[in-house]
Design a protein around this motif. Structure first.
Motif, PDB file in Angstrom:
ATOM      1  N   VAL A 128       0.858  -1.185   0.000  1.00 41.67           N
ATOM      2  CA  VAL A 128       0.000   0.000   0.000  1.00 41.67           C
ATOM      3  C   VAL A 128       0.895   1.237   0.000  1.00 41.67           C
ATOM      4  O   VAL A 128       1.894   1.274   0.725  1.00 41.67           O
ATOM      5  CB  VAL A 128      -0.920  -0.013   1.242  1.00 41.67           C
ATOM      6  N   PRO A 129       0.581   2.246  -0.811  1.00 44.38           N
ATOM      7  CA  PRO A 129       1.403   3.466  -0.838  1.00 44.38           C
ATOM      8  C   PRO A 129       1.622   4.048   0.549  1.00 44.38           C
ATOM      9  O   PRO A 129       0.701   4.112   1.376  1.00 44.38           O
ATOM     10  CB  PRO A 129       0.569   4.418  -1.713  1.00 44.38           C
ATOM     11  N   GLY A 130       2.863   4.446   0.813  1.00 43.17           N
ATOM     12  CA  GLY A 130       3.193   5.071   2.082  1.00 43.17           C
ATOM     13  C   GLY A 130       3.691   4.119   3.148  1.00 43.17           C
ATOM     14  O   GLY A 130       3.999   4.557   4.269  1.00 43.17           O
ATOM     15  N   PHE A 131       3.799   2.799   2.818  1.00 48.64           N
ATOM     16  CA  PHE A 131       4.225   1.823   3.819  1.00 48.64           C
ATOM     17  C   PHE A 131       5.470   1.050   3.380  1.00 48.64           C
ATOM     18  O   PHE A 131       5.649  -0.116   3.705  1.00 48.64           O
ATOM     19  CB  PHE A 131       3.073   0.873   4.151  1.00 48.64           C
ATOM     20  N   ASN A 132       6.335   1.719   2.644  1.00 45.90           N
ATOM     21  CA  ASN A 132       7.650   1.198   2.279  1.00 45.90           C
ATOM     22  C   ASN A 132       7.595  -0.175   1.620  1.00 45.90           C
ATOM     23  O   ASN A 132       8.371  -1.085   1.952  1.00 45.90           O
ATOM     24  CB  ASN A 132       8.568   1.135   3.512  1.00 45.90           C
ATOM     25  N   GLY A 133       6.668  -0.326   0.695  1.00 48.56           N
ATOM     26  CA  GLY A 133       6.586  -1.554  -0.082  1.00 48.56           C
ATOM     27  C   GLY A 133       5.958  -2.720   0.648  1.00 48.56           C
ATOM     28  O   GLY A 133       6.079  -3.862   0.198  1.00 48.56           O
ATOM     29  N   THR A 134       5.289  -2.475   1.764  1.00 46.78           N
ATOM     30  CA  THR A 134       4.635  -3.545   2.514  1.00 46.78           C
ATOM     31  C   THR A 134       3.134  -3.277   2.580  1.00 46.78           C
ATOM     32  O   THR A 134       2.654  -2.204   2.185  1.00 46.78           O
ATOM     33  CB  THR A 134       5.190  -3.668   3.941  1.00 46.78           C
ATOM     34  N   SER A 135       2.403  -4.244   3.089  1.00 48.19           N
ATOM     35  CA  SER A 135       0.961  -4.072   3.246  1.00 48.19           C
ATOM     36  C   SER A 135       0.661  -3.155   4.430  1.00 48.19           C
ATOM     37  O   SER A 135       1.504  -2.964   5.320  1.00 48.19           O
ATOM     38  CB  SER A 135       0.287  -5.428   3.450  1.00 48.19           C
ATOM     39  N   PHE A 136      -0.541  -2.622   4.444  1.00 45.57           N
ATOM     40  CA  PHE A 136      -0.955  -1.750   5.551  1.00 45.57           C
ATOM     41  C   PHE A 136      -0.943  -2.501   6.875  1.00 45.57           C
ATOM     42  O   PHE A 136      -0.424  -2.005   7.883  1.00 45.57           O
ATOM     43  CB  PHE A 136      -2.359  -1.196   5.280  1.00 45.57           C
ATOM     44  N   THR A 137      -1.494  -3.707   6.892  1.00 42.33           N
ATOM     45  CA  THR A 137      -1.580  -4.447   8.158  1.00 42.33           C
ATOM     46  C   THR A 137      -0.208  -4.885   8.648  1.00 42.33           C
ATOM     47  O   THR A 137       0.072  -4.837   9.849  1.00 42.33           O
ATOM     48  CB  THR A 137      -2.502  -5.671   8.020  1.00 42.33           C
ATOM     49  N   ASP A 138       0.662  -5.308   7.730  1.00 41.94           N
ATOM     50  CA  ASP A 138       1.994  -5.764   8.124  1.00 41.94           C
ATOM     51  C   ASP A 138       2.797  -4.605   8.712  1.00 41.94           C
ATOM     52  O   ASP A 138       3.437  -4.744   9.769  1.00 41.94           O
ATOM     53  CB  ASP A 138       2.712  -6.356   6.909  1.00 41.94           C
ATOM     54  N   ALA A 139       2.769  -3.464   8.036  1.00 45.84           N
ATOM     55  CA  ALA A 139       3.510  -2.302   8.517  1.00 45.84           C
ATOM     56  C   ALA A 139       2.983  -1.813   9.855  1.00 45.84           C
ATOM     57  O   ALA A 139       3.750  -1.489  10.771  1.00 45.84           O
ATOM     58  CB  ALA A 139       3.439  -1.182   7.481  1.00 45.84           C
ATOM     59  N   THR A 140       1.671  -1.783   9.998  1.00 48.06           N
ATOM     60  CA  THR A 140       1.060  -1.284  11.227  1.00 48.06           C
ATOM     61  C   THR A 140       1.343  -2.208  12.406  1.00 48.06           C
ATOM     62  O   THR A 140       1.687  -1.747  13.505  1.00 48.06           O
ATOM     63  CB  THR A 140      -0.457  -1.130  11.039  1.00 48.06           C
ATOM     64  N   GLN A 141       1.235  -3.529  12.176  1.00 50.35           N
ATOM     65  CA  GLN A 141       1.460  -4.473  13.269  1.00 50.35           C
ATOM     66  C   GLN A 141       2.936  -4.563  13.634  1.00 50.35           C
ATOM     67  O   GLN A 141       3.277  -4.790  14.801  1.00 50.35           O
ATOM     68  CB  GLN A 141       0.918  -5.858  12.901  1.00 50.35           C
ATOM     69  N   THR A 142       3.809  -4.370  12.660  1.00 50.21           N
ATOM     70  CA  THR A 142       5.242  -4.353  12.953  1.00 50.21           C
ATOM     71  C   THR A 142       5.586  -3.164  13.846  1.00 50.21           C
ATOM     72  O   THR A 142       6.368  -3.278  14.799  1.00 50.21           O
ATOM     73  CB  THR A 142       6.059  -4.289  11.658  1.00 50.21           C
ATOM     74  N   ALA A 143       4.962  -2.016  13.562  1.00 41.10           N
ATOM     75  CA  ALA A 143       5.208  -0.810  14.360  1.00 41.10           C
ATOM     76  C   ALA A 143       4.593  -0.917  15.747  1.00 41.10           C
ATOM     77  O   ALA A 143       5.160  -0.425  16.733  1.00 41.10           O
ATOM     78  CB  ALA A 143       4.643   0.410  13.630  1.00 41.10           C
TER      79      ALA A 143
END
Length: 431
Positions: free
Chosen positions: A182-197
Motif C-alpha cells: 500500500v502506498p506510504g508503507f515502504n513496499g509492505t501491506s498496511f496491516t503488516d507495517a502497522t502491526q510491525t510498528a
C-alpha cells in the motif's frame, strides 16, 4: 501471493520401513523314544493385512518425508484427519524424536475462517436478514441502514457496484491491504507495517477501507475478474457485525454472531472454535501448537498473536476434529444451512472465478473446502460429496528459505497429504 507474515493465500528424507517378512513357526512334537515328527504349522504374516490407520500413517509419513527432502529442512509434523462413511482416522507424522500432535491440539487455521464467514452470511440470507445478491450500499432488510456506511471514509472505488456475492467470490476487485503493498508503507501491506510498528494495535475494518479510499485502490471493476482479497472478507465480517447489531438492538461483533448462531453451544452442531476480534485476545489455549516460520538464518514460532487485523478472513482457531465436524456437516446440509443454501455455495463455483464459490473452492477428487496460511500455520479443510469423505490437514510450517518456491511446496503438501490419505483407504487420489 507473496509469503510475508500477513499473507493468507487461498491455496518430505525417506522414512525407512521394516518390510513385512514371512515368519515360520514350527511346532514339533515327539512321541516317546521314536523322535517322530507328528505336528508342524506355518504362519505367514503376509496373510495379515495392514490396518487402515497404519496405511494412512505410512502414506502421510511418506508425504512428510518427501517434503522434508525437497526443503532440505526438518518438517516438524504433518497431521491428517480423514473421515469416511465407516471410519475416522487421525495420524500425526513427525521426524524421529518429534512430538506428535494430538486431536485436542488447538491451532490457528487462518483463511479457513472464510468458509465460516460465508456460512454466517448465507445463514443471515436464509433468515431474511440480508440478501447475498444485494449491493453493499443497499439497505439492510426492514431498516433504513445500509450494509456499509455512507460516509466519505467508505468512498472507495466501485463501492456502489459491488455486491455481497462478489465479495464472497473474490470477484469484487476490492484491493487487499493485508497482502499487497500500500502506498506510504515502504513496499509492505498496511496491516503488516502497522502491526510491525505496534503489535498491540487494535485493527478495525474502517481503517483498512480508508486506505482504499485514500489511494483509490482497486484491482478491477466488480465482476470483471478474480483476485483473492482478505480485505473483501474483512468487509464481510464488518457487515455480519453491523447486521447483527441492527437486528438485535445492541452492539455485536463478528465473533458474537458466529458463537450465537454458527458454532456455539446452542447451535445445531456445536464445535469448540473461536474467532478473536480484540487485539488483547492473543492467547492460543493449551494444548496448542505454534506455527514455525523458517527464513534464511532465522526460525520464529508464532503462538500468542494479535489477530484483530484478520477478523472475518483469518482469525479462527480450534482443533482438527472440530474443523472436520464443521465442514462435513455443513457440506452435507446437516448444519445451520439448508441443503438448498449449501447448493448455492457450491454451484457458484466456476472457472470464471478461479473455481471459487461462496467461501469455498473445489478440488477434483477432494471436493469442496478451503485452505489457509498465517504466521507459520497452513491448513486444509475439505469434503467430497461423491464419496462422503472429509479430510483436514495441518502443517505447522512456513519455509521461506527458498523464497516463494519453498513456501508453495508446503502449501501443495496439504493436498498431497489429503490425496495420499484417501488412496490409503481405497478412494480416488490425485487426478
Amino acid at each position: 501471493m507473496k509469503p510475508n507474515f500477513s499473507t493468507d493465500p487461498s491455496r518430505l528424507l525417506d522414512f525407512s520401513r521394516t518390510s513385512v517378512r514371512t515368519v515360520f513357526f514350527r511346532s514339533c512334537l515327539t512321541a516317546g523314544l521314536t523322535g517322530l515328527l507328528v505336528g508342524c504349522s506355518v504362519i505367514n504374516l503376509d496373510d495379515h493385512p495392514i490396518l487402515p490407520a497404519q496405511r494412512v500413517q505410512q502414506a502421510v509419513d511418506k508425504v512428510r518425508a518427501e517434503l522434508q527432502n525437497a526443503l532440505q529442512n526438518q518438517v516438524p509434523s504433518l497431521n491428517v484427519l480423514i473421515q469416511t462413511p465407516s471410519q475416522k482416522i487421525f495420524v500425526s507424522s513427525v521426524p524421529p524424536g518429534g512430538t506428535p500432535m494430538t486431536e485436542t491440539t488447538n491451532f490457528r487455521f487462518a483463511s479457513n475462517t472464510k468458509t465460516f464467514t460465508a456460512t454466517a452470511i448465507m445463514h443471515m440470507h436464509q433468515r431474511g436478514w440480508l440478501n447475498f445478491k444485494a449491493h453493499i450500499t443497499d439497505l439492510i432488510p426492514g431498516t433504513n441502514i445500509p450494509y456499509v456506511p455512507n460516509t466519505p471514509a467508505w468512498d472507495f472505488p466501485y463501492k456502489n457496484e459491488i455486491t455481497i456475492e462478489q465479495l464472497l467470490q473474490h470477484s469484487s476487485g476490492v484491493f487487499d491491504v493485508d497482502n499487497d503493498p500500500v502506498p506510504g508503507f515502504n513496499g509492505t501491506s498496511f496491516t503488516d507495517a502497522t502491526q510491525t510498528a505496534d503489535p498491540t494495535h487494535q485493527f478495525n475494518t474502517q481503517e483498512m477501507v480508508q486506505q482504499l479510499t485514500l489511494h483509490q485502490l482497486s484491482y478491477f471493476a466488480p465482476g470483471m475478474g478474480y483476485h483473492y482479497s482478505n480485505t473483501g472478507y474483512s468487509i464481510l465480517g464488518y457487515i455480519i457485525a453491523r447486521v447483527y447489531s441492527t437486528k438485535s438492538g445492541s452492539e455485536k461483533t463478528y465473533d458474537n454472531y458466529l458463537q450465537d448462531h454458527i458454532v456455539g453451544p446452542t447451535t445445531p452442531v456445536p464445535v469448540a472454535i473461536r474467532f478473536p476480534v480484540r487485539a488483547d485476545d492473543t492467547i492460543l489455549p493449551a494444548p496448542r501448537i505454534e506455527g514455525l516460520v523458517l527464513s534464511p538464518g532465522q526460525a520464529i514460532y508464532y503462538g500468542d498473536y494479535n489477530m484483530s487485523a484478520q477478523v472475518g478472513e483469518g482469525n479462527g482457531y480450534g482443533t482438527m476434529p472440530a474443523l472436520n465436524t464443521f465442514i462435513r456437516s455443513l457440506m452435507k446440509g446437516q448444519n445451520v444451512l439448508t441443503p438448498q443454501t449449501v447448493q448455492l455455495m457450491q454451484t457458484d463455483v466456476s472457472a470464471a472465478n478461479n473455481l471459487y464459490g461462496l467461501g469455498i473452492h473445489i478440488r477434483p477428487d477432494l471436493g469442496y473446502g478451503h485452505t489457509g496460511a498465517r504466521i507459520g500455520n497452513t491448513a486444509l479443510i475439505i469434503y467430497d460429496p461423491l464419496t462422503d469423505v472429509s479430510v483436514v490437514v495441518y502443517l505447522p510450517l512456513w519455509d521461506l528459505t527458498q523464497g516463494l518456491d519453498s513456501f508453495e511446496k508446503g502449501l501443495n503438501t496439504l493436498y498431497d497429504a489429503a490425496y495420499a490419505a484417501r488412496v490409503a483407504l481405497g478412494y480416488p487420489g490425485k487426478p
